[in-house]
Design a protein around this motif. Sequence first.
Motif, PDB file in Angstrom:
ATOM      1  N   ILE A  17      57.953 -35.410  20.819  1.00 43.35           N
ATOM      2  CA  ILE A  17      59.261 -35.704  21.405  1.00 43.35           C
ATOM      3  C   ILE A  17      60.127 -34.460  21.240  1.00 43.35           C
ATOM      4  O   ILE A  17      60.314 -33.967  20.139  1.00 43.35           O
ATOM      5  N   GLU A  18      60.614 -33.954  22.372  1.00 45.92           N
ATOM      6  CA  GLU A  18      61.487 -32.784  22.358  1.00 45.92           C
ATOM      7  C   GLU A  18      62.940 -33.231  22.291  1.00 45.92           C
ATOM      8  O   GLU A  18      63.296 -34.297  22.813  1.00 45.92           O
ATOM      9  N   ASP A  19      63.776 -32.388  21.682  1.00 37.98           N
ATOM     10  CA  ASP A  19      65.219 -32.622  21.620  1.00 37.98           C
ATOM     11  C   ASP A  19      65.559 -33.997  21.060  1.00 37.98           C
ATOM     12  O   ASP A  19      66.469 -34.664  21.529  1.00 37.98           O
ATOM     13  N   TYR A  20      64.825 -34.408  20.053  1.00 39.05           N
ATOM     14  CA  TYR A  20      64.978 -35.755  19.494  1.00 39.05           C
ATOM     15  C   TYR A  20      66.285 -35.897  18.733  1.00 39.05           C
ATOM     16  O   TYR A  20      66.615 -35.082  17.870  1.00 39.05           O
ATOM     17  N   ASP A  21      67.040 -36.934  19.072  1.00 46.46           N
ATOM     18  CA  ASP A  21      68.275 -37.281  18.366  1.00 46.46           C
ATOM     19  C   ASP A  21      68.077 -38.677  17.798  1.00 46.46           C
ATOM     20  O   ASP A  21      68.176 -39.671  18.514  1.00 46.46           O
ATOM     21  N   LYS A  22      67.758 -38.717  16.528  1.00 42.28           N
ATOM     22  CA  LYS A  22      67.438 -39.992  15.871  1.00 42.28           C
ATOM     23  C   LYS A  22      68.548 -41.024  16.045  1.00 42.28           C
ATOM     24  O   LYS A  22      68.280 -42.211  16.186  1.00 42.28           O
ATOM     25  N   SER A  23      69.795 -40.579  16.074  1.00 45.75           N
ATOM     26  CA  SER A  23      70.913 -41.521  16.179  1.00 45.75           C
ATOM     27  C   SER A  23      70.871 -42.321  17.487  1.00 45.75           C
ATOM     28  O   SER A  23      71.329 -43.454  17.548  1.00 45.75           O
TER      29      SER A  23
END
Length: 140
Positions: free
Chosen positions: A125-131
């Motif tokens: 997963i690229e550019d992953y933003d967990k929030s």
Amino acid sequence: MSSVPVFAEPEELYALVLDTTKQPGKDYVIVDVRDADFKGGHIPGAVNVLASEMYDKANDLIREYANVPQVYFHCALSQVRGPKSARIYCETMNNLGIETDQKVKILRNGFEGWHTKYRKQEGLIEDYDKSVWEWAIEEQ
């Protein structure tokens, strides 16, 4: 031969993404038709074309990727926007009279399925933003 989109299992795309001899945009292309949630993370190498713009952008996509052997479409769940976008792509190609062996596929279960299955594996997963995905992680 006219293209008709078919569903592809995530494992098929997983193998392509991990295969270092394959290049996105050359050996395959992933078209992510999600809206704002694309920014929260996406499959490596995916291009973002909003489903709402597919009619307007289909010609450009075909021009750019007509020689790519496999094109994968998906949205969040691949139930509506992903399949519809793949259908528009194929219909546009057919209407233009383009003969191709290109395989047009729809990623089964979309990005949410991909996220559930592969979020813990580095590089998937690229550019992953967990929030953005906390709600999905909490449900599992």
